[in-house]
Design a protein around this motif. Structure first.
Motif, PDB file in Angstrom:
ATOM      1  N   ALA A   3      -5.692 -15.456   8.300  1.00  0.00           N
ATOM      2  CA  ALA A   3      -4.988 -14.438   7.511  1.00  0.00           C
ATOM      3  C   ALA A   3      -5.468 -13.043   7.890  1.00  0.00           C
ATOM      4  CB  ALA A   3      -5.204 -14.688   6.021  1.00  0.00           C
ATOM      5  N   VAL A  63      -5.097  -9.767   1.131  1.00  0.00           N
ATOM      6  CA  VAL A  63      -4.761  -8.822   2.192  1.00  0.00           C
ATOM      7  C   VAL A  63      -5.636  -7.576   2.079  1.00  0.00           C
ATOM      8  CG1 VAL A  63      -2.933  -7.283   3.044  1.00  0.00           C
ATOM      9  CG2 VAL A  63      -2.406  -9.666   2.464  1.00  0.00           C
ATOM     10  N   LEU A  81       2.235  -8.831   5.924  1.00  0.00           N
ATOM     11  CA  LEU A  81       1.389  -8.330   4.843  1.00  0.00           C
ATOM     12  C   LEU A  81       1.407  -9.260   3.632  1.00  0.00           C
ATOM     13  CD1 LEU A  81       2.180  -4.495   4.968  1.00  0.00           C
ATOM     14  CD2 LEU A  81       0.254  -5.736   6.010  1.00  0.00           C
ATOM     15  N   VAL A 107      -3.093  -9.992   9.362  1.00  0.00           N
ATOM     16  CA  VAL A 107      -2.997  -8.677   8.721  1.00  0.00           C
ATOM     17  C   VAL A 107      -3.477  -7.583   9.675  1.00  0.00           C
ATOM     18  CG1 VAL A 107      -3.800  -7.263   6.795  1.00  0.00           C
ATOM     19  CG2 VAL A 107      -3.184  -9.664   6.409  1.00  0.00           C
ATOM     20  N   SER A 118       4.608  -5.961   1.573  1.00  0.00           N
ATOM     21  CA  SER A 118       4.907  -7.300   2.054  1.00  0.00           C
ATOM     22  C   SER A 118       6.346  -7.606   1.648  1.00  0.00           C
ATOM     23  CB  SER A 118       3.926  -8.324   1.471  1.00  0.00           C
ATOM     24  OG  SER A 118       4.385  -8.885   0.273  1.00  0.00           O
ATOM     25  N   THR A 138      -9.192  -8.205   3.134  1.00  0.00           N
ATOM     26  CA  THR A 138      -9.402  -8.284   4.583  1.00  0.00           C
ATOM     27  C   THR A 138      -9.567  -6.895   5.179  1.00  0.00           C
ATOM     28  OG1 THR A 138      -7.061  -8.258   5.270  1.00  0.00           O
ATOM     29  CG2 THR A 138      -8.062 -10.428   4.804  1.00  0.00           C
ATOM     30  N   ALA A 178       0.501  -4.639  -1.327  1.00  0.00           N
ATOM     31  CA  ALA A 178       0.230  -5.985  -0.823  1.00  0.00           C
ATOM     32  C   ALA A 178      -0.499  -6.798  -1.886  1.00  0.00           C
ATOM     33  CB  ALA A 178      -0.558  -5.892   0.488  1.00  0.00           C
ATOM     34  N   TRP A 197      -4.101   1.184  -0.163  1.00  0.00           N
ATOM     35  CA  TRP A 197      -3.692  -0.192  -0.430  1.00  0.00           C
ATOM     36  C   TRP A 197      -3.502  -0.369  -1.926  1.00  0.00           C
ATOM     37  CZ3 TRP A 197      -2.283  -3.570   3.198  1.00  0.00           C
ATOM     38  CH2 TRP A 197      -2.650  -3.295   4.525  1.00  0.00           C
ATOM     39  N   GLU A 209       0.403 -12.366   1.129  1.00  0.00           N
ATOM     40  CA  GLU A 209      -0.856 -12.937   0.669  1.00  0.00           C
ATOM     41  C   GLU A 209      -1.236 -14.109   1.569  1.00  0.00           C
ATOM     42  OE1 GLU A 209      -3.778 -12.944  -0.408  1.00  0.00           O
ATOM     43  OE2 GLU A 209      -3.453 -12.582  -2.545  1.00  0.00           O
TER      44      GLU A 209
END
Length: 190
Positions: free
Chosen positions: A119, A147, A74, A123, A49, A150, A143, A6, A76
């Protein structure tokens, strides 16, 4: 085993809530972008995203990696009427809600926006879909702060409140192994 890398998009220099507003990333630090691209596995697929700051960051680090279509799931967190408003103004307008949103994240929802739980569910559905199509691969996902948190929460089994203690810097890498429930690194700046 599928590995997720990520990446938080490049800095936006915003001083207000920045959720679904489409603002650009500052990618002028070419050295940082190059170090990031060098650090990531060359055989990974890249997804982002659909917001410009993530799309442009993904393009900057893509190189010869396979690019997947931008994914709006994806994005925010959707901050609703708070988007574009300075944090102190939100606290003045909605003192209880803004405090609860950060101190006890879960089902507290900004006006016209989405809660942490909503959210995270959005995701999670996207992650399952992407992972099912690319099982056993390295996936680079460009992202946003919320995101990424999470996913740290989901993989490590943390509460939303506990995961908010993690810092996620622009152009950082958070490498997660969902199958083993482990994080190789969180907020790594190559």
């Amino acid at each position: 085993m599928t590995t997720w890398h990520w990446i938080r998009h490049g800095p936006t220099h915003q001083t207000s809530f920045t959720g679904w507003r489409d603002v650009a990333a500052d990618l002028s630090d070419e050295g940082a972008v190059a170090r990031l691209a060098d650090h990531l596995p060359s055989d990974a697929v890249v997804i982002s995203s659909d917001l410009t700051r993530s799309v442009n960051t993904a393009t900057a680090i893509q190189r010869s990696r396979t690019r997947l279509p931008h994914d709006p799931a994806l994005r925010e967190f959707h901050f609703g009427s708070w988007d574009g408003v300075h944090f102190s103004q939100v606290a003045d307008r909605h003192p209880d809600l803004s405090r609860d949103y950060w101190e006890t994240p879960g089902d507290h929802t900004p006006p016209g926006g989405e809660s942490w739980d909503a959210a995270a569910a959005r995701v999670a559905m996207a992650v399952r879909r992407i992972e099912a199509a690319h099982t056993g691969k390295h996936i680079i996902a460009v992202a946003h702060f919320g995101v990424i948190l999470t996913q740290v929460q989901a993989v490590l089994g943390l509460s939303a409140h506990a995961v908010l203690a993690h810092k996620i810097d622009p152009l950082s890498v958070t490498t997660l192994h969902p199958e083993s429930g482990t994080a190789e690194r969180i907020n790594h700046l190559p």
